[in-house]
Design an enzyme around this catalytic site. Structure first.
Site, PDB file in Angstrom:
ATOM      1  N   SER A  61       0.447  -1.261   0.106  1.00 27.73           N
ATOM      2  CA  SER A  61      -0.092   0.057  -0.037  1.00 27.73           C
ATOM      3  C   SER A  61       1.116   1.351   0.146  1.00 27.73           C
ATOM      4  O   SER A  61       2.429   1.534   0.421  1.00 27.73           O
ATOM      5  CB  SER A  61      -0.738   0.044   1.425  1.00 27.73           C
TER       6      SER A  61
HETATM    7  N1  SAH Z   1      -0.617  -5.570   4.213  1.00 29.49           N
HETATM    8  C1  SAH Z   1       0.493  -4.795   2.661  1.00 29.49           C
HETATM    9  C2  SAH Z   1      -0.321  -4.857   1.732  1.00 29.49           C
HETATM   10  C3  SAH Z   1      -1.555  -5.817   1.543  1.00 29.49           C
HETATM   11  S1  SAH Z   1      -2.029  -6.628  -0.254  1.00 29.49           S
HETATM   12  C4  SAH Z   1       1.104  -4.890   3.042  1.00 29.49           C
HETATM   13  O1  SAH Z   1       2.321  -3.697   3.699  1.00 29.49           O
HETATM   14  O2  SAH Z   1       3.015  -4.543   1.502  1.00 29.49           O
HETATM   15  C5  SAH Z   1      -3.412  -7.271   0.309  1.00 29.49           C
HETATM   16  C6  SAH Z   1      -2.653  -8.629   0.685  1.00 29.49           C
HETATM   17  O3  SAH Z   1      -3.568  -9.592   0.877  1.00 29.49           O
HETATM   18  C7  SAH Z   1      -2.335  -9.720  -0.396  1.00 29.49           C
HETATM   19  O4  SAH Z   1      -1.234 -10.380  -0.116  1.00 29.49           O
HETATM   20  C8  SAH Z   1      -3.292 -10.633  -0.923  1.00 29.49           C
HETATM   21  O5  SAH Z   1      -2.214 -11.804  -0.898  1.00 29.49           O
HETATM   22  C9  SAH Z   1      -3.862 -11.096   1.150  1.00 29.49           C
HETATM   23  N2  SAH Z   1      -5.246 -11.813   1.118  1.00 29.49           N
HETATM   24  C10 SAH Z   1      -5.780 -11.183  -0.031  1.00 29.49           C
HETATM   25  N3  SAH Z   1      -7.272 -12.231   0.610  1.00 29.49           N
HETATM   26  C11 SAH Z   1      -7.310 -12.410   1.725  1.00 29.49           C
HETATM   27  C12 SAH Z   1      -7.183 -13.526   2.770  1.00 29.49           C
HETATM   28  N4  SAH Z   1      -8.521 -14.468   2.417  1.00 29.49           N
HETATM   29  N5  SAH Z   1      -6.652 -13.875   4.116  1.00 29.49           N
HETATM   30  C13 SAH Z   1      -4.948 -13.541   4.003  1.00 29.49           C
HETATM   31  N6  SAH Z   1      -5.036 -12.872   2.973  1.00 29.49           N
HETATM   32  C14 SAH Z   1      -5.254 -11.808   1.887  1.00 29.49           C
END
Ligand code: SAH
Length: 214
Positions: A61
């Site tokens: 993000s």
């Molecule tokens: N917080 C992160 C950015 C996240 S992007 C950072 O600081 O880099 C969103 C993430 O959510 C992705 O890695 C994706 O694989 C994950 N994601 C999507 N659905 C999910 C679920 N049901 N459980 C866990 N992770 C999930």
């Protein structure tokens, strides 16, 4: 070329200050080395205020979004926080700074390679109070519940019921809701459940049992 990440980070934090981010969150943003949470070919872009690709359509993000979500949660020392979507581990590291060594972050990630990537990044950056777990985050993590705060970093169709159950009474959750047009909500559990619209956002989808389907 010699990178001066410290100066670049300072500039990033100054821009965030002008956007009204609180001093306590700015301090945390100054301490976390975002360049350690990126694939090596992107580390020289670490302090621009925009999201970056980390692979397979997933993103880290933008700094202002991380800062804003941390501000909404009003994180305090010693709190227990659940994050859904570890990705690069960067957002979890900022949370870890805010809750201090006496606090604990549990971050659930559904992709194995991102569990490994974030765990490695967090280790390299020196964070010992973040545990990344491979699972479907829409189910929460009942074994360590209840949580003071929950931070969902991918967009959900609605609040997954297990997350609401695992939030402490008096606790707060930030969660983006929507498929194409998404709104960041702040959910508070206090004499019932209160939802407040915060702003329009863009996140990758939450995929899972109470999320979207692949
Ligand atoms: N917080 C992160 C950015 C996240 S992007 C950072 O600081 O880099 C969103 C993430 O959510 C992705 O890695 C994706 O694989 C994950 N994601 C999507 N659905 C999910 C679920 N049901 N459980 C866990 N992770 C999930």
């Amino acid at each position: 070329m010699v990178n001066n990440y410290y100066e670049e980070r300072k500039r990033m934090v100054e821009l965030l200050r002008r956007q009204g981010i609180s001093d306590v969150v700015l301090h945390a943003m100054m301490r976390v080395k975002r360049h350690l949470f990126l694939p090596p070919n992107l580390s020289d872009q670490a302090y621009g205020d925009y999201p970056l690709p980390i692979g397979e359509g997933q993103t880290i993000s933008a700094p202002h979004m991380v800062a804003l979500m941390c501000d909404y949660l009003n994180l305090n020392k010693g709190e227990k926080v659940l994050e859904i979507g570890a990705g690069s581990g960067y957002h979890a590291a900022v949370i870890a700074e805010l809750i201090g060594e006496e606090g604990q972050v549990y971050s659930i990630e559904r992709k194995k390679w991102l569990v490994e990537f974030s765990t490695e990044n967090l280790k390299r950056a020196g964070y010992k109070n973040v545990m990344v777990i491979l699972d479907d985050g829409t189910l929460g993590l009942p074994e360590h519940a209840p949580y003071d705060k929950i931070s969902v970093t991918c967009a959900a169709p609605d609040v997954p019921p297990p997350l609401l159950e695992q939030l402490k009474t008096g606790g707060k959750m930030v969660i983006p809701i929507g498929r194409y047009r998404q709104t960041l909500y702040m959910v508070e559990k206090k004499n019932g459940v209160k939802r407040e619209r915060k702003c329009d956002v863009v996140f990758v989808p939450l995929v899972g049992r109470y999320g979207f389907h692949e």
